[in-house]
Design a protein around this motif. Structure first.
Motif, PDB file in Angstrom:
ATOM      1  N   ARG A 140      46.305  35.712  15.697  1.00  0.00           N
ATOM      2  CA  ARG A 140      44.980  36.250  15.536  1.00  0.00           C
ATOM      3  C   ARG A 140      44.546  37.065  15.934  1.00  0.00           C
ATOM      4  NH1 ARG A 140      44.940  31.666  12.246  1.00  0.00           N
ATOM      5  NH2 ARG A 140      43.264  31.441  12.715  1.00  0.00           N
ATOM      6  N   ARG A 141      44.593  36.831  17.255  1.00  0.00           N
ATOM      7  CA  ARG A 141      44.406  37.057  18.127  1.00  0.00           C
ATOM      8  C   ARG A 141      42.674  37.191  19.196  1.00  0.00           C
ATOM      9  NH1 ARG A 141      47.996  39.728  21.160  1.00  0.00           N
ATOM     10  NH2 ARG A 141      46.217  40.212  23.247  1.00  0.00           N
ATOM     11  N   GLN A 142      42.061  35.396  18.196  1.00  0.00           N
ATOM     12  CA  GLN A 142      41.250  35.147  18.309  1.00  0.00           C
ATOM     13  C   GLN A 142      40.571  34.708  19.897  1.00  0.00           C
ATOM     14  OE1 GLN A 142      41.130  33.084  14.851  1.00  0.00           O
ATOM     15  NE2 GLN A 142      39.050  33.372  14.408  1.00  0.00           N
ATOM     16  N   ILE A 143      42.150  33.954  20.831  1.00  0.00           N
ATOM     17  CA  ILE A 143      41.767  33.667  21.974  1.00  0.00           C
ATOM     18  C   ILE A 143      41.772  34.654  22.899  1.00  0.00           C
ATOM     19  CG2 ILE A 143      42.904  32.133  23.276  1.00  0.00           C
ATOM     20  CD1 ILE A 143      43.288  30.566  21.140  1.00  0.00           C
ATOM     21  N   ARG A 144      40.784  35.561  23.264  1.00  0.00           N
ATOM     22  CA  ARG A 144      40.484  36.258  24.237  1.00  0.00           C
ATOM     23  C   ARG A 144      40.574  35.963  25.896  1.00  0.00           C
ATOM     24  NH1 ARG A 144      36.298  36.937  20.944  1.00  0.00           N
ATOM     25  NH2 ARG A 144      34.620  36.295  22.241  1.00  0.00           N
ATOM     26  N   ARG A 145      41.713  36.462  26.469  1.00  0.00           N
ATOM     27  CA  ARG A 145      41.682  36.064  27.915  1.00  0.00           C
ATOM     28  C   ARG A 145      41.269  37.748  29.060  1.00  0.00           C
ATOM     29  NH1 ARG A 145      46.090  33.365  25.685  1.00  0.00           N
ATOM     30  NH2 ARG A 145      45.884  31.099  26.360  1.00  0.00           N
ATOM     31  N   GLU A 146      40.810  37.556  30.065  1.00  0.00           N
ATOM     32  CA  GLU A 146      40.617  38.102  31.247  1.00  0.00           C
ATOM     33  C   GLU A 146      41.212  37.850  32.214  1.00  0.00           C
ATOM     34  OE1 GLU A 146      36.886  39.852  31.144  1.00  0.00           O
ATOM     35  OE2 GLU A 146      36.975  40.793  29.487  1.00  0.00           O
ATOM     36  N   TYR A 147      41.920  38.912  32.984  1.00  0.00           N
ATOM     37  CA  TYR A 147      42.016  38.574  34.374  1.00  0.00           C
ATOM     38  C   TYR A 147      42.184  39.639  35.327  1.00  0.00           C
ATOM     39  CZ  TYR A 147      45.681  36.670  30.668  1.00  0.00           C
ATOM     40  OH  TYR A 147      47.383  36.616  30.217  1.00  0.00           O
ATOM     41  N   LEU A 148      41.746  38.890  36.686  1.00  0.00           N
ATOM     42  CA  LEU A 148      41.458  39.614  37.474  1.00  0.00           C
ATOM     43  C   LEU A 148      42.920  39.924  38.723  1.00  0.00           C
ATOM     44  CD1 LEU A 148      38.256  37.603  38.881  1.00  0.00           C
ATOM     45  CD2 LEU A 148      38.846  39.985  37.908  1.00  0.00           C
ATOM     46  N   ALA A 149      42.671  41.122  38.970  1.00  0.00           N
ATOM     47  CA  ALA A 149      44.449  41.504  39.572  1.00  0.00           C
ATOM     48  C   ALA A 149      44.518  42.130  40.634  1.00  0.00           C
ATOM     49  CB  ALA A 149      45.814  42.793  38.979  1.00  0.00           C
ATOM     50  N   VAL A 150      45.240  42.045  41.665  1.00  0.00           N
ATOM     51  CA  VAL A 150      44.741  42.629  43.075  1.00  0.00           C
ATOM     52  C   VAL A 150      46.164  43.314  42.913  1.00  0.00           C
ATOM     53  CG1 VAL A 150      44.907  42.999  45.534  1.00  0.00           C
ATOM     54  CG2 VAL A 150      43.272  41.458  44.167  1.00  0.00           C
ATOM     55  N   CYS A 151      45.800  44.904  43.149  1.00  0.00           N
ATOM     56  CA  CYS A 151      46.999  45.813  42.824  1.00  0.00           C
ATOM     57  C   CYS A 151      47.112  46.822  44.237  1.00  0.00           C
ATOM     58  CB  CYS A 151      46.220  46.954  41.720  1.00  0.00           C
ATOM     59  SG  CYS A 151      46.412  46.544  40.021  1.00  0.00           S
ATOM     60  N   LYS A 152      47.913  47.716  44.959  1.00  0.00           N
ATOM     61  CA  LYS A 152      48.374  48.245  46.062  1.00  0.00           C
ATOM     62  C   LYS A 152      47.493  49.718  45.638  1.00  0.00           C
ATOM     63  CE  LYS A 152      52.154  46.737  48.603  1.00  0.00           C
ATOM     64  NZ  LYS A 152      53.288  47.234  49.381  1.00  0.00           N
ATOM     65  N   GLY A 153      46.891  50.238  46.385  1.00  0.00           N
ATOM     66  CA  GLY A 153      45.698  52.180  45.969  1.00  0.00           C
ATOM     67  C   GLY A 153      45.250  51.716  45.689  1.00  0.00           C
ATOM     68  N   ARG A 154      44.239  52.638  44.558  1.00  0.00           N
ATOM     69  CA  ARG A 154      42.888  52.965  44.910  1.00  0.00           C
ATOM     70  C   ARG A 154      42.392  53.432  43.234  1.00  0.00           C
ATOM     71  NH1 ARG A 154      38.444  56.274  43.664  1.00  0.00           N
ATOM     72  NH2 ARG A 154      36.329  54.601  44.712  1.00  0.00           N
ATOM     73  N   LEU A 155      43.069  52.641  42.099  1.00  0.00           N
ATOM     74  CA  LEU A 155      43.012  52.474  40.475  1.00  0.00           C
ATOM     75  C   LEU A 155      41.971  53.607  40.684  1.00  0.00           C
ATOM     76  CD1 LEU A 155      43.724  49.103  39.289  1.00  0.00           C
ATOM     77  CD2 LEU A 155      45.084  50.382  39.060  1.00  0.00           C
ATOM     78  N   PRO A 156      42.275  54.585  39.546  1.00  0.00           N
ATOM     79  CA  PRO A 156      41.064  55.098  38.589  1.00  0.00           C
ATOM     80  C   PRO A 156      40.071  53.752  38.384  1.00  0.00           C
ATOM     81  CG  PRO A 156      43.272  55.386  38.132  1.00  0.00           C
ATOM     82  CD  PRO A 156      43.233  54.484  38.729  1.00  0.00           C
ATOM     83  N   ASP A 157      39.086  54.381  38.008  1.00  0.00           N
ATOM     84  CA  ASP A 157      37.478  53.417  37.336  1.00  0.00           C
ATOM     85  C   ASP A 157      38.152  52.704  36.333  1.00  0.00           C
ATOM     86  OD1 ASP A 157      35.787  55.137  39.622  1.00  0.00           O
ATOM     87  OD2 ASP A 157      35.401  56.226  37.965  1.00  0.00           O
ATOM     88  N   ASN A 158      38.603  53.144  35.417  1.00  0.00           N
ATOM     89  CA  ASN A 158      38.993  52.055  34.467  1.00  0.00           C
ATOM     90  C   ASN A 158      39.956  53.598  33.427  1.00  0.00           C
ATOM     91  OD1 ASN A 158      38.204  54.027  32.199  1.00  0.00           O
ATOM     92  ND2 ASN A 158      36.084  53.656  33.725  1.00  0.00           N
ATOM     93  N   GLY A 159      40.963  52.478  32.672  1.00  0.00           N
ATOM     94  CA  GLY A 159      42.528  53.629  31.687  1.00  0.00           C
ATOM     95  C   GLY A 159      42.645  52.822  31.213  1.00  0.00           C
ATOM     96  N   THR A 160      43.970  52.582  30.368  1.00  0.00           N
ATOM     97  CA  THR A 160      44.813  52.406  29.316  1.00  0.00           C
ATOM     98  C   THR A 160      46.089  52.681  30.246  1.00  0.00           C
ATOM     99  OG1 THR A 160      43.235  51.637  27.740  1.00  0.00           O
ATOM    100  CG2 THR A 160      45.175  51.527  27.075  1.00  0.00           C
ATOM    101  N   VAL A 161      47.264  51.206  29.983  1.00  0.00           N
ATOM    102  CA  VAL A 161      48.887  51.918  30.130  1.00  0.00           C
ATOM    103  C   VAL A 161      49.033  51.073  28.622  1.00  0.00           C
ATOM    104  CG1 VAL A 161      50.667  50.887  31.035  1.00  0.00           C
ATOM    105  CG2 VAL A 161      48.507  50.631  32.421  1.00  0.00           C
ATOM    106  N   ASP A 162      49.733  52.240  27.762  1.00  0.00           N
ATOM    107  CA  ASP A 162      49.956  51.997  26.668  1.00  0.00           C
ATOM    108  C   ASP A 162      52.269  52.205  26.818  1.00  0.00           C
ATOM    109  OD1 ASP A 162      50.676  52.147  23.963  1.00  0.00           O
ATOM    110  OD2 ASP A 162      49.535  53.063  23.042  1.00  0.00           O
ATOM    111  N   ALA A 163      52.372  51.659  26.854  1.00  0.00           N
ATOM    112  CA  ALA A 163      53.991  51.648  27.463  1.00  0.00           C
ATOM    113  C   ALA A 163      55.070  50.608  26.576  1.00  0.00           C
ATOM    114  CB  ALA A 163      54.481  52.286  28.929  1.00  0.00           C
ATOM    115  N   PRO A 164      55.840  51.331  26.205  1.00  0.00           N
ATOM    116  CA  PRO A 164      56.682  49.704  25.522  1.00  0.00           C
ATOM    117  C   PRO A 164      57.565  49.284  26.600  1.00  0.00           C
ATOM    118  CG  PRO A 164      57.567  51.827  25.469  1.00  0.00           C
ATOM    119  CD  PRO A 164      56.326  52.036  25.507  1.00  0.00           C
ATOM    120  N   ILE A 165      57.580  47.739  26.846  1.00  0.00           N
ATOM    121  CA  ILE A 165      58.370  46.808  28.473  1.00  0.00           C
ATOM    122  C   ILE A 165      59.648  46.709  27.012  1.00  0.00           C
ATOM    123  CG2 ILE A 165      57.848  44.679  29.375  1.00  0.00           C
ATOM    124  CD1 ILE A 165      55.450  45.521  29.589  1.00  0.00           C
TER     125      ILE A 165
END
Length: 274
Positions: A140-165
């Motif tokens: 039911r998605r009642q367990i909430r997780r957050e991650y920290l990731a180091v990525c190449k380049g300079r990311l935008p301030d924030n964003g959403t990736v909505d793309a099927p995998i």
């Protein structure tokens, strides 16, 4: 009792145990009607065992433990489950050794999992009831997780990736963004940037295999050290991803529990200036 989160398997176990259900101290059936003031007692005895998991003593960073669950800060390089090629140096083996020292039966019940090279918080149930309830919360998605990731380049301030995998054709391991893949949504917020890299806080709406790694690579900001999607090991020897925060209601008491695990040294070193 199904409305309280007990699975069919647990109800069958209770029915088979003469002392599983007691109504005012006497054995009862699941169809028994409760009277005002009656006391229903449920006794779940641990009957399962992960007997094929070899106990191997290893350090464990236990963040929290009570009679119903563990929260463990898993290091990078340690798989959660035994698998072909690694039967002994896993989180399951380390917990099996801990239970053996206590003289207690061991059944491995992880709620979700992390890749071998993803560090951070792992939630595990200690009995059948908490396992059933926590699995329901996860669904039911009642367990909430957050991650920290180091990525190449300079990311935008924030964003959403909505793309099927989906799977890469011909590979059982690789994933990619595909029109016919399963829906996948990843949110991120840039926390810092240095040395051509960005530190991002990431949270998910879905839980696809390799989701963060695939989505960040898809938008041109892969995780360094990722042997599948960015095999650049010049600064880090594993993909730079850490499960940093975990929040969920306790399965029995309902109390909100929150845990955090600091950024590991190998990921922090990537962002050191100068």
């Amino acid at each position: 009792m199904r409305k309280q989160g007990l699975s069919h398997a647990l109800l069958v176990q209770l029915k088979r145990d003469p002392g599983g259900l007691l109504l005012d101290g006497e054995p009862a059936y699941t169809c028994a009607r409760l009277r005002p003031g009656a006391v229903l007692q449920i006794n779940l005895r641990e009957g399962l065992s992960s007997g094929t998991v070899t106990p191997v003593r290893q350090p464990l960073a236990i963040v929290y433990e009570d009679e119903d669950l563990f929260v463990i800060n898993k290091p990078a390089g340690m798989p959660v489950h035994p698998s072909h090629g690694n039967r002994e140096m896993t989180l399951a083996n380390a917990l099996a050794a801990r239970y053996l020292e206590r003289g207690e039966p061991f059944c491995f019940r992880p709620i979700g999992r992390l890749d071998k090279n993803t560090s951070g918080l792992v939630l595990l149930a200690k009995n059948g009831l908490s396992g059933c309830l926590l699995s329901g919360m996860a669904g039911r998605r009642q367990i909430r997780r957050e991650y920290l990731a180091v990525c190449k380049g300079r990311l935008p301030d924030n964003g959403t990736v909505d793309a099927p995998i989906g799977r890469v054709p011909g590979s059982s391991l690789l994933r990619e963004v595909r029109p016919n893949g399963r829906p996948a949504v990843t949110h991120f917020e840039r926390m810092d940037d240095a040395a051509g890299l960005s530190l991002a806080r990431v949270w998910l709406e879905t839980g696809r295999t390799h989701q963060i790694r695939v989505h960040m690579a898809h938008i041109g900001h892969p995780l360094p050290g990722d042997f599948l999607y960015c095999p650049d090991f010049t600064k880090i020897s594993r993909h730079a991803l850490h499960a940093a925060r975990l929040c969920f209601p306790h399965p029995l008491t309902g109390e909100t529990l929150q845990f955090e695990a600091p950024l590991p040294r190998d990921m922090a070193a990537l962002l050191e200036k100068g």
